[in-house]
Design a protein around this motif. Structure first.
Motif, PDB file in Angstrom:
ATOM      1  N   MET A   1       0.833  -1.190   0.000  1.00 52.22           N
ATOM      2  CA  MET A   1       0.000   0.000   0.000  1.00 52.22           C
ATOM      3  C   MET A   1       0.874   1.247   0.000  1.00 52.22           C
ATOM      4  SD  MET A   1      -3.302  -0.836   2.457  1.00 52.22           S
ATOM      5  CE  MET A   1      -2.413  -0.361   3.881  1.00 52.22           C
ATOM      6  N   VAL A   2       1.895   1.249   0.834  1.00 53.98           N
ATOM      7  CA  VAL A   2       2.752   2.423   0.952  1.00 53.98           C
ATOM      8  C   VAL A   2       3.454   2.692  -0.375  1.00 53.98           C
ATOM      9  CG1 VAL A   2       4.788   3.355   2.123  1.00 53.98           C
ATOM     10  CG2 VAL A   2       3.087   2.076   3.417  1.00 53.98           C
ATOM     11  N   GLU A   3       3.925   1.615  -1.013  1.00 56.95           N
ATOM     12  CA  GLU A   3       4.625   1.741  -2.291  1.00 56.95           C
ATOM     13  C   GLU A   3       3.763   2.431  -3.346  1.00 56.95           C
ATOM     14  OE1 GLU A   3       5.761  -1.515  -5.528  1.00 56.95           O
ATOM     15  OE2 GLU A   3       6.870  -1.778  -3.657  1.00 56.95           O
ATOM     16  N   ARG A   4       2.477   2.205  -3.306  1.00 56.50           N
ATOM     17  CA  ARG A   4       1.556   2.791  -4.291  1.00 56.50           C
ATOM     18  C   ARG A   4       0.862   4.053  -3.780  1.00 56.50           C
ATOM     19  NH1 ARG A   4      -1.307  -2.256  -7.342  1.00 56.50           N
ATOM     20  NH2 ARG A   4       0.618  -3.306  -7.934  1.00 56.50           N
ATOM     21  N   GLY A   5       1.235   4.499  -2.600  1.00 54.91           N
ATOM     22  CA  GLY A   5       0.651   5.714  -2.064  1.00 54.91           C
ATOM     23  C   GLY A   5      -0.809   5.579  -1.680  1.00 54.91           C
ATOM     24  N   ARG A   6      -1.182   4.411  -1.190  1.00 57.60           N
ATOM     25  CA  ARG A   6      -2.579   4.154  -0.841  1.00 57.60           C
ATOM     26  C   ARG A   6      -2.690   3.959   0.663  1.00 57.60           C
ATOM     27  NH1 ARG A   6      -5.119   0.924  -4.901  1.00 57.60           N
ATOM     28  NH2 ARG A   6      -7.020   1.381  -3.788  1.00 57.60           N
ATOM     29  N   ASP A   7      -3.891   4.199   1.187  1.00 55.26           N
ATOM     30  CA  ASP A   7      -4.144   3.906   2.588  1.00 55.26           C
ATOM     31  C   ASP A   7      -5.218   2.820   2.659  1.00 55.26           C
ATOM     32  OD1 ASP A   7      -6.548   5.158   2.065  1.00 55.26           O
ATOM     33  OD2 ASP A   7      -6.054   6.973   3.167  1.00 55.26           O
ATOM     34  N   VAL A   8      -5.449   2.309   3.846  1.00 54.93           N
ATOM     35  CA  VAL A   8      -6.385   1.203   4.037  1.00 54.93           C
ATOM     36  C   VAL A   8      -7.783   1.570   3.546  1.00 54.93           C
ATOM     37  CG1 VAL A   8      -7.508  -0.274   5.748  1.00 54.93           C
ATOM     38  CG2 VAL A   8      -5.077   0.226   5.952  1.00 54.93           C
ATOM     39  N   SER A   9      -8.245   2.770   3.851  1.00 60.01           N
ATOM     40  CA  SER A   9      -9.613   3.137   3.454  1.00 60.01           C
ATOM     41  C   SER A   9      -9.759   3.199   1.936  1.00 60.01           C
ATOM     42  CB  SER A   9     -10.029   4.465   4.094  1.00 60.01           C
ATOM     43  OG  SER A   9      -9.242   5.519   3.599  1.00 60.01           O
ATOM     44  N   SER A  10      -8.733   3.675   1.207  1.00 58.61           N
ATOM     45  CA  SER A  10      -8.858   3.724  -0.264  1.00 58.61           C
ATOM     46  C   SER A  10      -8.834   2.323  -0.863  1.00 58.61           C
ATOM     47  CB  SER A  10      -7.764   4.595  -0.881  1.00 58.61           C
ATOM     48  OG  SER A  10      -6.502   3.978  -0.801  1.00 58.61           O
ATOM     49  N   VAL A  11      -8.059   1.421  -0.267  1.00 63.14           N
ATOM     50  CA  VAL A  11      -8.022   0.035  -0.743  1.00 63.14           C
ATOM     51  C   VAL A  11      -9.372  -0.634  -0.502  1.00 63.14           C
ATOM     52  CG1 VAL A  11      -6.979  -2.233  -0.374  1.00 63.14           C
ATOM     53  CG2 VAL A  11      -5.529  -0.195  -0.480  1.00 63.14           C
ATOM     54  N   LEU A  12      -9.923  -0.453   0.680  1.00 67.34           N
ATOM     55  CA  LEU A  12     -11.233  -1.039   0.998  1.00 67.34           C
ATOM     56  C   LEU A  12     -12.339  -0.449   0.121  1.00 67.34           C
ATOM     57  CD1 LEU A  12     -11.003  -1.256   4.884  1.00 67.34           C
ATOM     58  CD2 LEU A  12     -10.854  -3.133   3.230  1.00 67.34           C
ATOM     59  N   GLU A  13     -12.249   0.847  -0.148  1.00 61.50           N
ATOM     60  CA  GLU A  13     -13.242   1.488  -1.017  1.00 61.50           C
ATOM     61  C   GLU A  13     -13.162   0.921  -2.439  1.00 61.50           C
ATOM     62  OE1 GLU A  13     -14.308   5.857  -2.891  1.00 61.50           O
ATOM     63  OE2 GLU A  13     -13.002   5.745  -1.141  1.00 61.50           O
ATOM     64  N   GLN A  14     -11.938   0.767  -2.954  1.00 61.99           N
ATOM     65  CA  GLN A  14     -11.784   0.193  -4.297  1.00 61.99           C
ATOM     66  C   GLN A  14     -12.321  -1.233  -4.331  1.00 61.99           C
ATOM     67  OE1 GLN A  14      -7.801   0.038  -5.848  1.00 61.99           O
ATOM     68  NE2 GLN A  14      -8.456  -0.881  -7.752  1.00 61.99           N
ATOM     69  N   TYR A  15     -12.020  -2.004  -3.293  1.00 63.03           N
ATOM     70  CA  TYR A  15     -12.511  -3.373  -3.214  1.00 63.03           C
ATOM     71  C   TYR A  15     -14.037  -3.390  -3.243  1.00 63.03           C
ATOM     72  CZ  TYR A  15     -13.617  -7.993  -1.459  1.00 63.03           C
ATOM     73  OH  TYR A  15     -14.148  -9.243  -1.316  1.00 63.03           O
ATOM     74  N   ALA A  16     -14.660  -2.565  -2.434  1.00 61.16           N
ATOM     75  CA  ALA A  16     -16.122  -2.540  -2.333  1.00 61.16           C
ATOM     76  C   ALA A  16     -16.775  -2.029  -3.613  1.00 61.16           C
ATOM     77  CB  ALA A  16     -16.557  -1.686  -1.140  1.00 61.16           C
ATOM     78  N   LYS A  17     -16.151  -1.074  -4.281  1.00 63.13           N
ATOM     79  CA  LYS A  17     -16.740  -0.469  -5.482  1.00 63.13           C
ATOM     80  C   LYS A  17     -16.513  -1.278  -6.744  1.00 63.13           C
ATOM     81  CE  LYS A  17     -17.167   4.502  -5.498  1.00 63.13           C
ATOM     82  NZ  LYS A  17     -16.500   5.771  -5.794  1.00 63.13           N
ATOM     83  N   PHE A  18     -15.331  -1.901  -6.859  1.00 61.13           N
ATOM     84  CA  PHE A  18     -14.973  -2.518  -8.135  1.00 61.13           C
ATOM     85  C   PHE A  18     -14.707  -4.019  -8.049  1.00 61.13           C
ATOM     86  CE2 PHE A  18     -13.532   1.923  -8.320  1.00 61.13           C
ATOM     87  CZ  PHE A  18     -14.327   2.359  -9.367  1.00 61.13           C
ATOM     88  N   VAL A  19     -13.830  -4.422  -7.141  1.00 55.23           N
ATOM     89  CA  VAL A  19     -13.393  -5.817  -7.100  1.00 55.23           C
ATOM     90  C   VAL A  19     -14.532  -6.756  -6.717  1.00 55.23           C
ATOM     91  CG1 VAL A  19     -11.770  -7.443  -6.057  1.00 55.23           C
ATOM     92  CG2 VAL A  19     -11.022  -5.113  -6.599  1.00 55.23           C
ATOM     93  N   LYS A  20     -15.175  -6.487  -5.602  1.00 54.70           N
ATOM     94  CA  LYS A  20     -16.253  -7.363  -5.124  1.00 54.70           C
ATOM     95  C   LYS A  20     -17.428  -7.427  -6.105  1.00 54.70           C
ATOM     96  CE  LYS A  20     -18.287  -9.811  -1.809  1.00 54.70           C
ATOM     97  NZ  LYS A  20     -18.636 -11.142  -2.264  1.00 54.70           N
ATOM     98  N   PRO A  21     -17.920  -6.283  -6.621  1.00 56.27           N
ATOM     99  CA  PRO A  21     -19.017  -6.367  -7.598  1.00 56.27           C
ATOM    100  C   PRO A  21     -18.622  -7.133  -8.870  1.00 56.27           C
ATOM    101  CG  PRO A  21     -18.869  -4.139  -6.737  1.00 56.27           C
ATOM    102  CD  PRO A  21     -17.671  -4.889  -6.232  1.00 56.27           C
ATOM    103  N   ALA A  22     -17.395  -6.953  -9.342  1.00 57.70           N
ATOM    104  CA  ALA A  22     -16.951  -7.677 -10.533  1.00 57.70           C
ATOM    105  C   ALA A  22     -16.882  -9.174 -10.247  1.00 57.70           C
ATOM    106  CB  ALA A  22     -15.592  -7.156 -10.999  1.00 57.70           C
ATOM    107  N   PHE A  23     -16.374  -9.532  -9.071  1.00 60.68           N
ATOM    108  CA  PHE A  23     -16.320 -10.943  -8.677  1.00 60.68           C
ATOM    109  C   PHE A  23     -17.723 -11.526  -8.598  1.00 60.68           C
ATOM    110  CE2 PHE A  23     -16.507 -14.302  -5.514  1.00 60.68           C
ATOM    111  CZ  PHE A  23     -15.514 -15.163  -5.963  1.00 60.68           C
ATOM    112  N   ASP A  24     -18.626 -10.829  -7.901  1.00 55.48           N
ATOM    113  CA  ASP A  24     -19.998 -11.317  -7.743  1.00 55.48           C
ATOM    114  C   ASP A  24     -20.736 -11.396  -9.076  1.00 55.48           C
ATOM    115  OD1 ASP A  24     -19.590 -11.520  -5.028  1.00 55.48           O
ATOM    116  OD2 ASP A  24     -20.610  -9.639  -4.543  1.00 55.48           O
TER     117      ASP A  24
END
Length: 159
Positions: A1-24
């Motif tokens: 996360m640090v390497e890409r300049g991301r924090d936990v909340s942005s990773v979780l938001e991306q997961y909830a918005k894009f990754v999980k819906p695409a998987f489902d």
């Protein structure tokens, strides 16, 4: 996360918005059609090795699936596979070599599409017979599942 300049909340938001819906929407419904599901996916080297060995020794995929085509391995392809698997590769190089591999797959696939011949007149007034791909081919729905394929495809195929 640090390497890409991301924090936990942005990773979780991306997961909830894009990754999980695409998987489902795409992966989960297709599981019922799977012959084999490998627990832990690409991390399960033993299961993958067993399946690869089985396919190499027991079956010719092109005989099982008459519409399957295998791209011959070359030093170029093996080199690019090595590069994208290197944990030290930069994001820019990873994207570049992944796009190159996808382009090779797309170019190979285009060679198997139905086409018609068409004659054109060149600027030197010569007649040249070229091909037109059949208009009935549909590719873009694939891009909703595999967005990484869209840019390399557009660079290889105009329409």
């Amino acid at each position: 996360m640090v390497e890409r300049g991301r924090d936990v909340s942005s990773v979780l938001e991306q997961y909830a918005k894009f990754v999980k819906p695409a998987f489902d929407g795409f992966v989960l419904p297709s599981k019922k059609y799977a012959d084999v599901i490998i627990p832990r996916g690409g991390e399960n080297h033993v299961a993958i090795a067993l399946i690869v060995q089985y396919l190499r020794t027991k079956h010719d995929l092109c005989k099982i699936y008459p519409n399957a085509y295998v791209i011959q391995s070359t030093f170029q392809i093996r080199g690019m596979h090595t590069l994208i698997r290197d944990r030290e590769i930069s994001k820019h190089d990873f994207v570049f070599y992944s796009d190159q591999l996808i382009r090779l797959v797309v170019e190979h696939g285009l060679g198997h599409l139905p086409f018609t011949e068409k004659q054109v007149i060149t600027p030197t007034a010569s007649v040249y017979t070229r091909i037109d791909f059949a208009k009935s081919c549909v590719v873009f729905p694939l891009f909703e599942v595999v967005k990484a394929w869209k840019t390399p495809y557009v660079h290889v195929a105009k329409d």
